[in-house]
Write a protein that holds these residues in place. Sequence first.
Motif, mmCIF file in Angstrom:
data_model
loop_
_atom_site.group_PDB
_atom_site.id
_atom_site.type_symbol
_atom_site.label_atom_id
_atom_site.label_comp_id
_atom_site.label_asym_id
_atom_site.label_seq_id
_atom_site.Cartn_x
_atom_site.Cartn_y
_atom_site.Cartn_z
ATOM 1 N N GLU A 24 -5.579 -6.416 -2.667
ATOM 2 C CA GLU A 24 -6.144 -5.277 -1.936
ATOM 3 C C GLU A 24 -6.187 -5.572 -0.441
ATOM 4 O O GLU A 24 -5.828 -4.709 0.387
ATOM 5 C CB GLU A 24 -7.549 -4.973 -2.458
ATOM 6 N N GLU A 25 -6.604 -6.769 -0.101
ATOM 7 C CA GLU A 25 -6.690 -7.155 1.312
ATOM 8 C C GLU A 25 -5.317 -7.088 1.982
ATOM 9 O O GLU A 25 -5.176 -6.581 3.102
ATOM 10 C CB GLU A 25 -7.260 -8.569 1.393
ATOM 11 N N LYS A 85 -4.632 -1.390 -12.122
ATOM 12 C CA LYS A 85 -5.219 -1.887 -10.865
ATOM 13 C C LYS A 85 -4.135 -2.089 -9.804
ATOM 14 O O LYS A 85 -4.320 -1.738 -8.636
ATOM 15 C CB LYS A 85 -5.960 -3.207 -11.109
ATOM 16 N N LYS A 95 -3.929 -3.431 2.371
ATOM 17 C CA LYS A 95 -4.585 -2.630 3.409
ATOM 18 C C LYS A 95 -3.938 -2.816 4.784
ATOM 19 O O LYS A 95 -4.100 -1.961 5.667
ATOM 20 C CB LYS A 95 -6.070 -2.992 3.490
ATOM 21 N N ARG A 149 -3.237 3.710 -3.196
ATOM 22 C CA ARG A 149 -4.294 3.894 -2.196
ATOM 23 C C ARG A 149 -3.833 3.502 -0.803
ATOM 24 O O ARG A 149 -4.250 4.088 0.193
ATOM 25 C CB ARG A 149 -5.517 3.033 -2.554
ATOM 26 N N ASN A 150 -2.963 2.495 -0.739
ATOM 27 C CA ASN A 150 -2.595 1.914 0.552
ATOM 28 C C ASN A 150 -1.164 2.246 0.971
ATOM 29 O O ASN A 150 -0.655 1.666 1.932
ATOM 30 C CB ASN A 150 -2.795 0.397 0.492
ATOM 31 N N ASP A 162 -2.949 1.365 -8.632
ATOM 32 C CA ASP A 162 -3.971 2.022 -7.810
ATOM 33 C C ASP A 162 -4.006 1.435 -6.399
ATOM 34 O O ASP A 162 -4.131 2.174 -5.407
ATOM 35 C CB ASP A 162 -5.350 1.891 -8.467
ATOM 36 N N ILE A 163 -3.933 0.119 -6.302
ATOM 37 C CA ILE A 163 -3.942 -0.531 -4.982
ATOM 38 C C ILE A 163 -2.733 -0.080 -4.165
ATOM 39 O O ILE A 163 -2.854 0.244 -2.976
ATOM 40 C CB ILE A 163 -3.972 -2.066 -5.134
ATOM 41 N N PHE A 195 -6.665 -9.803 -7.501
ATOM 42 C CA PHE A 195 -6.756 -8.407 -7.060
ATOM 43 C C PHE A 195 -7.471 -8.268 -5.719
ATOM 44 O O PHE A 195 -7.137 -7.382 -4.921
ATOM 45 C CB PHE A 195 -7.456 -7.561 -8.126
ATOM 46 N N GLU A 196 -8.425 -9.126 -5.458
ATOM 47 C CA GLU A 196 -9.136 -9.069 -4.176
ATOM 48 C C GLU A 196 -8.164 -9.340 -3.029
ATOM 49 O O GLU A 196 -8.145 -8.614 -2.014
ATOM 50 C CB GLU A 196 -10.281 -10.081 -4.167
#
Length: 394
Positions: A157-158, A188, A161, A195-196, A191-192, A153-154
């Motif tokens: 997200e990166e 998750k 973005k 959000r992006n 959501d990612i 997930f890290e």
Amino acid sequence: MKYDFETLVDRKEQGSLKWNLMRTTNPDIPDGIVPFSVADMELKNPPQIIEGLKKCLDEVILGYTGPTDKFLDIVTDWISRRYGWKAEKEWLVFTPGVVTAFFHGVRSFTKPGDGIILMTPVYYPFYKAVEKGGRELVKCPLILENNYYTIDFELLEELAKKPENTMLIFCNPHNPVGRVWTAEEIQKVADICQRNDVFLISDEIHCDLIMPGHQFHSAALAMEKMEHCMFCYAPSKTFNLAGMQTSCIVVPDEKERELFNLSRQEVSQSGPGILGLKACEIAYSECDDWLNELLVVLNENRLALEAFIQERLPEIQIIPLEGTYLQWLDLRAYGFTKEKLEEVMTKEALLFLDEGYLFGDEGIGFERVNLACPKWVLMEALERLAAALEKYRK
């Protein structure tokens, strides 16, 4: 059991793609050998579908045909009662296959040069949809620890973005690693993406094929708004109807659906034919009991394979199968190159699997085994595997 899951149909003269591929790979293959590669079943179709199609042929004109209101009601009811969410009839688009939908989704919702995120190793047509569409492949490799895959997930997200990365093609359940993502994992991911502003295509074609102790969660349940998303379903894996070329694609947002349909029109693509629509209708309205028995058969095959490998081939690491009928096996302990592993499988074990490297570099040293066959066929194949690997034991 009420239904026949023991009869093996010889498909070598039927034009079966995977049977033809097997004989192309090894022309000397003897009779009685069955391929375990492409994801259709070596099991007979539900009799309700066969009888229903016969009746249909007695009654209909085989002209240009589209979905009826009854058909749309049956599909949306299936989604509601099986997956727990409401898809409106007008959201549905029908394509000859889910893979076709990926290609149109990439064309419709991204532009050339955009980055498309894939969680690798993953179903190989995902790569083709990116490549052929002139987009950039962006890998978010799954994490493998203690024979279990999870999402990074890290890293996701990166990657999300970055403005150049505009889409995630998500496999739920995951092919080939067999994960059935939890509700928390799905949330998750959603959501990612939201959000992006990353468009989410969720391939949920295997979602009816869930092993005991696990539960499918559609990505649709995690979306705050039904926009910037697409969900892909089909009766093809569930009821062995891949040749019927009928997939049910849900594109909730009206403007996005118009773009998707425009992409289809640009290549003059029509929808499924009359028999595909009828087969889907019968499957979704009359075949729940057949599916329930199928799941018992698939689970028994899974357990039989696990027991055999643990006793006879302990060097092979079994990736737990939570969903799909596609077992992912780790043979890296043998130290084979990908070429040698394929040679051992096809020339010595006479096993025709989907080689792990097809799913990306992260799949090198793995094999994907199709468990959708009579158990006796699977056990014969495992005996051949054990005999072939005996001389390579360290």
